[in-house]
Design an enzyme around this catalytic site. Structure first.
Site, PDB file in Angstrom:
ATOM      1  NE  ARG A  98      -3.632   0.167   0.197  1.00 21.38           N
ATOM      2  CZ  ARG A  98      -4.652   0.076  -0.633  1.00 21.38           C
ATOM      3  NH1 ARG A  98      -4.992   1.107  -1.399  1.00 21.38           N
ATOM      4  NH2 ARG A  98      -5.323  -1.053  -0.752  1.00 21.38           N
ATOM      5  CG  ASN A 357      -4.408  -5.861  10.137  1.00 22.49           C
ATOM      6  OD1 ASN A 357      -4.926  -6.764   9.488  1.00 22.49           O
ATOM      7  ND2 ASN A 357      -4.116  -5.987  11.422  1.00 22.49           N
ATOM      8  CG  HIS A 359      -6.324  -0.482   3.265  1.00 19.22           C
ATOM      9  ND1 HIS A 359      -5.630   0.696   3.114  1.00 19.22           N
ATOM     10  CD2 HIS A 359      -7.254  -0.489   2.281  1.00 19.22           C
ATOM     11  CE1 HIS A 359      -6.138   1.374   2.098  1.00 19.22           C
ATOM     12  NE2 HIS A 359      -7.122   0.673   1.573  1.00 19.22           N
ATOM     13  CB  CYS A 360      -0.819  -1.853   5.698  1.00 18.24           C
ATOM     14  SG  CYS A 360      -1.617  -0.831   6.946  1.00 18.24           S
ATOM     15  CB  ILE A 361      -0.181  -6.379   3.211  1.00 16.19           C
ATOM     16  CG1 ILE A 361      -1.534  -7.093   3.312  1.00 16.19           C
ATOM     17  CG2 ILE A 361       0.468  -6.217   4.582  1.00 16.19           C
ATOM     18  CD1 ILE A 361      -1.432  -8.535   3.808  1.00 16.19           C
TER      19      ILE A 361
END
Length: 375
Positions: A98, A357, A359-361
């Site tokens: 992300r 989490n 969304h971040c990956i």
């Protein structure tokens, strides 16, 4: 305070008709990276790799998933990921697609393009999370080459988790992150808004003061609040007034309920319960290598857990499972907000232990749809 850089002679993406679509718009693909750093992921990243596989497998039900892998982990990743997930050699310093990946843009004529932001590992030598970040800085250029799309290079230091858009002209972010002195100290808020408008095609920026409590990204918006539809946002929330997160969320809610978006609408704010509070256990911290160039993982440290950190896929919403006390409540709320998508909860504590989490990956690649006019 420095002024804006000289006016560009080449047209901006917005002037050319490009814009950033909302995450809830149709996708062609999702991009991820493979975790392996032993100084960020415990036990050689094996538990984290299992969590990443679970996330990729669910998203791949309705869109192509690309997972970028360093050469020394290529065979391992290919073995564990489903055959229909596309594994590509794409070297990185860590696994936060992300933030290190491109922000994709679409054009009414059906073209796809991307923004290549500056990246300094969430603060560079002033609070950054690891050094070096040289491989991460090349990821956007490599993806542009893989896809054969135009790449617009931006002077802004910006991570993808710092912004959310509604696809109709509105962007939401936090002052804590985008105005942080370790990102873009030379530009004012007005300068930032102009650059965001130029590169993303937005016409209004909504600023929240702070991100989630103890968020090591300096307050990314994607852990606190996100657009779920035009005119609607989800916000992490706790009723516990003794928790530092309560004041942050209350402040954000008051602002969100007073502002209007680019279309003049008042926002509808949906509250998602905060998990925990969650903290790193002794056994979890002991499995992480200690290196001088990376953020330490200490027992007892609070984790910035949030159910807002979910991914909106074409037919699924992939949410983190973090706390048995609140998991079912958060899932029920998301099911009511996304009635046309399946909400799937993934055990995501291993991802959270690394600092982010679901969304971040992940980073969505939107479907570029040619606009149709009347004949």
């Amino acid at each position: 305070m420095k002024t804006m850089p000289p006016v560009r002679h080449s047209p901006t993406p917005a002037e050319l008709g490009f814009r950033m679509p909302a995450e809830f718009a149709p996708h062609d693909a999702c991009w991820m990276l493979w975790p392996q750093r032993p100084d960020n992921w415990r036990y050689g990243a094996k538990p984290a790799q299992a969590a990443f596989v679970a996330v990729a497998s669910v998203i791949a039900e309705s869109e192509t998933v690309f997972v970028g892998v360093n050469d020394d982990q290529y065979e391992n990743a290919r073995h564990h990921l489903p055959a229909h997930v596309r594994v590509v050699e794409l070297s990185s310093n860590d696994a936060w697609m992300r933030d290190v990946g491109p922000t994709f843009l679409t054009h009414p004529d059906g073209r796809l393009a991307m923004v290549d932001w500056e990246f300094n590992a969430w603060g560079g030598l002033d609070g950054g999370l690891y050094f070096p970040w040289d491989k991460d800085r090349r990821i956007r250029m490599k993806i542009a080459e893989i896809l054969g799309i135009e790449r617009f290079i931006s002077p802004l230091v910006l991570e993808g988790g710092a912004i959310h858009v509604d696809g109709e002209g509105t962007l939401i972010t936090t002052e804590e992150c985008l105005l942080n002195s370790n990102r873009n100290p030379e530009w004012s808020k007005a300068d930032m808004e102009r650059l965001l408008s130029d590169f993303l095609g937005v016409s209004k920026v909504l600023w929240l003061p702070r991100g989630c409590h103890r968020d090591e990204t300096d307050g990314h918006i994607d852990n606190l609040c996100c657009f779920i539809a035009p005119g609607e946002v989800a916000l992490t929330w706790t009723d516990d007034e003794s928790d530092p997160q309560h004041a942050i969320s209350r402040e954000a809610r008051e602002i969100l309920e007073q502002v209007t978006d680019a279309q003049g609408r008042r926002l509808k704010v949906h509250l998602l319960p905060q998990p925990g509070p969650l903290h790193i256990a002794e056994t979890e911290a002991s499995g992480v290598d200690r290196l001088s160039g990376s953020k330490p993982r200490r027992p007892g440290d609070r984790l910035a857990g949030s159910y807002v950190n979910f991914y909106i896929g074409n037919s699924v919403v992939v949410m983190p499972r973090l706390d048995p006390t609140h998991d079912d409540e958060a899932r029920a709320i998301l099911e009511s907000l996304f009635p046309e998508r399946r909400v799937i909860a993934i055990d995501a504590r291993e991802i959270l232990l690394g600092g982010g989490n679901i969304h971040c990956i992940t980073q969505q690649q939107p479907r570029a749809i040619r606009a149709t006019g009347r004949s």
